[in-house]
Scaffold this motif. Structure first.
Motif, PDB file in Angstrom:
ATOM      1  N   PHE A 114     -28.980  86.582 102.024  1.00 10.41           N
ATOM      2  CA  PHE A 114     -27.547  86.417 102.292  1.00 10.41           C
ATOM      3  C   PHE A 114     -26.721  86.907 101.106  1.00 10.41           C
ATOM      4  N   ASN A 115     -27.122  86.484  99.896  1.00  9.46           N
ATOM      5  CA  ASN A 115     -26.356  86.831  98.700  1.00  9.46           C
ATOM      6  C   ASN A 115     -26.336  88.335  98.443  1.00  9.46           C
ATOM      7  N   ARG A 116     -27.465  88.987  98.689  1.00 11.03           N
ATOM      8  CA  ARG A 116     -27.511  90.438  98.472  1.00 11.03           C
ATOM      9  C   ARG A 116     -26.606  91.176  99.458  1.00 11.03           C
ATOM     10  N   ALA A 117     -26.511  90.656 100.685  1.00 10.67           N
ATOM     11  CA  ALA A 117     -25.624  91.287 101.663  1.00 10.67           C
ATOM     12  C   ALA A 117     -24.166  91.171 101.223  1.00 10.67           C
ATOM     13  N   ILE A 118     -23.757  89.985 100.775  1.00 11.24           N
ATOM     14  CA  ILE A 118     -22.390  89.803 100.287  1.00 11.24           C
ATOM     15  C   ILE A 118     -22.170  90.599  99.003  1.00 11.24           C
ATOM     16  N   PHE A 119     -23.199  90.662  98.160  1.00  9.61           N
ATOM     17  CA  PHE A 119     -23.092  91.447  96.925  1.00  9.61           C
ATOM     18  C   PHE A 119     -22.847  92.920  97.237  1.00  9.61           C
ATOM     19  N   ARG A 120     -23.545  93.424  98.251  1.00  4.21           N
ATOM     20  CA  ARG A 120     -23.347  94.818  98.620  1.00  4.21           C
ATOM     21  C   ARG A 120     -21.935  95.042  99.154  1.00  4.21           C
ATOM     22  N   PHE A 121     -21.447  94.102  99.951  1.00  2.97           N
ATOM     23  CA  PHE A 121     -20.079  94.212 100.457  1.00  2.97           C
ATOM     24  C   PHE A 121     -19.089  94.247  99.301  1.00  2.97           C
ATOM     25  N   ASN A 122     -19.232  93.314  98.362  1.00  6.63           N
ATOM     26  CA  ASN A 122     -18.333  93.263  97.204  1.00  6.63           C
ATOM     27  C   ASN A 122     -18.429  94.533  96.361  1.00  6.63           C
ATOM     28  N   ASP A 123     -19.664  95.017  96.175  1.00 11.14           N
ATOM     29  CA  ASP A 123     -19.860  96.197  95.339  1.00 11.14           C
ATOM     30  C   ASP A 123     -19.233  97.429  95.975  1.00 11.14           C
ATOM     31  N   THR A 124     -19.361  97.547  97.292  1.00  9.86           N
ATOM     32  CA  THR A 124     -18.755  98.683  97.991  1.00  9.86           C
ATOM     33  C   THR A 124     -17.227  98.618  97.898  1.00  9.86           C
ATOM     34  N   ALA A 125     -16.676  97.426  98.121  1.00  7.94           N
ATOM     35  CA  ALA A 125     -15.222  97.271  98.009  1.00  7.94           C
ATOM     36  C   ALA A 125     -14.745  97.571  96.594  1.00  7.94           C
ATOM     37  N   ASP A 126     -15.541  97.176  95.617  1.00 11.18           N
ATOM     38  CA  ASP A 126     -15.165  97.430  94.223  1.00 11.18           C
ATOM     39  C   ASP A 126     -15.186  98.926  93.911  1.00 11.18           C
ATOM     40  N   ARG A 127     -16.229  99.618  94.356  1.00  7.82           N
ATOM     41  CA  ARG A 127     -16.371 101.031  94.023  1.00  7.82           C
ATOM     42  C   ARG A 127     -15.318 101.893  94.705  1.00  7.82           C
ATOM     43  N   TRP A 128     -14.898 101.498  95.894  1.00 10.12           N
ATOM     44  CA  TRP A 128     -13.943 102.322  96.636  1.00 10.12           C
ATOM     45  C   TRP A 128     -12.487 101.953  96.341  1.00 10.12           C
ATOM     46  N   PRO A 132     -11.495 102.134  91.093  1.00  7.44           N
ATOM     47  CA  PRO A 132     -10.553 103.252  90.870  1.00  7.44           C
ATOM     48  C   PRO A 132      -9.173 102.782  90.436  1.00  7.44           C
ATOM     49  N   THR A 133      -8.711 101.661  91.004  1.00  7.73           N
ATOM     50  CA  THR A 133      -7.416 101.129  90.592  1.00  7.73           C
ATOM     51  C   THR A 133      -7.443 100.695  89.132  1.00  7.73           C
ATOM     52  N   ALA A 134      -8.543 100.036  88.727  1.00  5.59           N
ATOM     53  CA  ALA A 134      -8.658  99.581  87.345  1.00  5.59           C
ATOM     54  C   ALA A 134      -8.748 100.761  86.379  1.00  5.59           C
ATOM     55  N   VAL A 135      -9.462 101.814  86.772  1.00  2.14           N
ATOM     56  CA  VAL A 135      -9.577 103.004  85.914  1.00  2.14           C
ATOM     57  C   VAL A 135      -8.214 103.664  85.744  1.00  2.14           C
ATOM     58  N   THR A 136      -7.481 103.789  86.845  1.00  2.68           N
ATOM     59  CA  THR A 136      -6.142 104.379  86.763  1.00  2.68           C
ATOM     60  C   THR A 136      -5.218 103.528  85.896  1.00  2.68           C
ATOM     61  N   TYR A 137      -5.281 102.225  86.097  1.00  4.98           N
ATOM     62  CA  TYR A 137      -4.472 101.305  85.287  1.00  4.98           C
ATOM     63  C   TYR A 137      -4.810 101.455  83.805  1.00  4.98           C
ATOM     64  N   ARG A 138      -6.084 101.579  83.502  1.00  6.61           N
ATOM     65  CA  ARG A 138      -6.506 101.709  82.102  1.00  6.61           C
ATOM     66  C   ARG A 138      -6.030 103.025  81.488  1.00  6.61           C
ATOM     67  N   GLN A 139      -5.978 104.073  82.307  1.00  4.45           N
ATOM     68  CA  GLN A 139      -5.610 105.388  81.796  1.00  4.45           C
ATOM     69  C   GLN A 139      -4.098 105.552  81.605  1.00  4.45           C
ATOM     70  N   VAL A 140      -3.304 104.950  82.478  1.00  4.72           N
ATOM     71  CA  VAL A 140      -1.858 105.197  82.436  1.00  4.72           C
ATOM     72  C   VAL A 140      -1.087 104.113  81.680  1.00  4.72           C
ATOM     73  N   THR A 141      -1.734 102.955  81.420  1.00  3.65           N
ATOM     74  CA  THR A 141      -1.044 101.853  80.761  1.00  3.65           C
ATOM     75  C   THR A 141      -1.359 101.855  79.270  1.00  3.65           C
ATOM     76  N   PRO A 142      -0.352 101.864  78.410  1.00  3.13           N
ATOM     77  CA  PRO A 142      -0.590 101.807  76.961  1.00  3.13           C
ATOM     78  C   PRO A 142      -1.379 100.561  76.574  1.00  3.13           C
ATOM     79  N   ILE A 143      -2.150 100.668  75.505  1.00  2.00           N
ATOM     80  CA  ILE A 143      -3.009  99.577  75.084  1.00  2.00           C
ATOM     81  C   ILE A 143      -2.200  98.314  74.780  1.00  2.00           C
ATOM     82  N   PHE A 144      -1.032  98.465  74.121  1.00  2.00           N
ATOM     83  CA  PHE A 144      -0.261  97.277  73.761  1.00  2.00           C
ATOM     84  C   PHE A 144       0.245  96.549  75.015  1.00  2.00           C
TER      85      PHE A 144
END
Length: 318
Positions: A114-128, A132-144
């Motif tokens: 059961f846990n692996r099935a939910i883990f796969r769902f979460n991982d797919t949602a995270d990757r898609w 990508p949202t977090a990477v974009t946020y990290r790239q366009v937002t100043p460190i401060f």
């Protein structure tokens, strides 16, 4: 206000229940994962035996018909990260950090399919979506600005820290965290600047209702992966649902502001984990499960874990 909070609770319950149909998948969800990195991409050059039936001998180890590796004396050898650490240091960290009830992490995960099935769902949602949202946020937002956003949400969490410190009778930590909240909320301009740390009020590891329940003697229960929320347990999952009502953002009258701030908190947290993510290689489900269980044990015990590996050296003077 009560009506809006009750509606929010039902929305949360619906979000948690939506992917449960994936629990019917009991096989390893990463066996044919299209997102899995190839050995060349991950930097590993070890050959991997795809077919367990092909038994043979390689590098002083032989493989049985079940695909398990054994040494020349017939003892089983675990492949992967744990085996490498055992060979180099003589112990497996996962065994050293046993659970609170003396069980190995694998024994606390009876619902692995059961846990692996939910883990796969979460991982797919995270990757898609989330990554990508977090990477974009990290790239366009100043460190401060990223630091300010992180400080802001950390300051809000001090309210939850104080509440759980009171419930655990940690009065010294109650004073520290209360002082941090008051100083950072005023002098620190709403928590954007961590002024309190320069006054000797250090940030703690944090407290939550799951830790409070553990201090009260509530057993952890089986390991559980929650949709969208990730690694948890029966006890910690109950605490996370209850914390919906202890989160100050829940009581903002404007729904658009409330949900915008909560999404920003999630994105900021995910962006802070991008670098640590590169350390995960091999079976990511097992690595994340063991890391979560060890981290929870560390937090519940306030960092006071028994060190069996170095305990025998205490009787000697160096």
């Amino acid at each position: 206000m009560l009506k809006r909070n009750t509606t929010s609770a039902w929305v949360l319950a619906a979000m948690l229940a939506s992917p449960l149909a994936l629990a019917q998948e009991a096989s390893d969800p990463f066996a044919d994962d299209p997102f899995a990195e190839s050995p060349a991409e991950s930097g590993t050059t070890e050959p991997v035996t795809a077919d367990p039936a092909s038994a043979g001998t390689e590098g002083g180890k032989s493989t049985t018909d079940t695909g398990e590796a054994t040494d020349d004396f017939g003892s089983e050898v675990d492949d992967g990260f744990g085996s490498a650490l055992e060979d180099e240091y003589g112990f497996d960290p996962a065994d050293e950090f046993a659970s609170e009830e003396g069980q190995a992490p694998e024994q606390r995960d009876p619902w692995e399919g059961f846990n692996r099935a939910i883990f796969r769902f979460n991982d797919t949602a995270d990757r898609w979506f989330l990554k990508p949202t977090a990477v974009t946020y990290r790239q366009v937002t100043p460190i401060f600005m990223q630091t300010g956003v992180s400080n802001f949400f950390s300051n809000l969490h001090e309210i939850n820290n104080v509440l759980n410190n009171v419930l655990q009778w940690k009065w010294g930590q109650v004073g520290n965290d209360t002082g941090r909240f008051l100083v950072n909320s005023t002098v620190g301009i709403g928590g954007l600047f961590d002024v309190a740390q320069h006054m000797g009020l250090e940030r703690s590891d944090g407290e939550d209702l799951g830790q409070t329940l553990a201090v009260w003697g509530v057993p952890s229960g089986p390991y559980l992966v929650l949709p969208f929320l990730g690694p948890s347990s029966i006890r910690d999952g109950t605490g996370e649902v209850m914390e919906w009502y202890t989160n100050p953002l829940t009581y903002i009258d404007d729904n658009s502001v409330e949900y915008t701030l909560k999404v920003l908190d999630v994105v900021q947290t995910r962006a802070s984990l991008l670098q640590a993510e590169s350390l995960l290689q091999g079976d990511r489900y097992v690595l994340m499960r063991d890391a979560y269980l060890q981290r929870r044990e560390y937090l519940i015990e306030d960092g006071e874990l028994e060190d069996d590996f170095g305990g025998d050296l205490d009787e000697y003077d160096f």
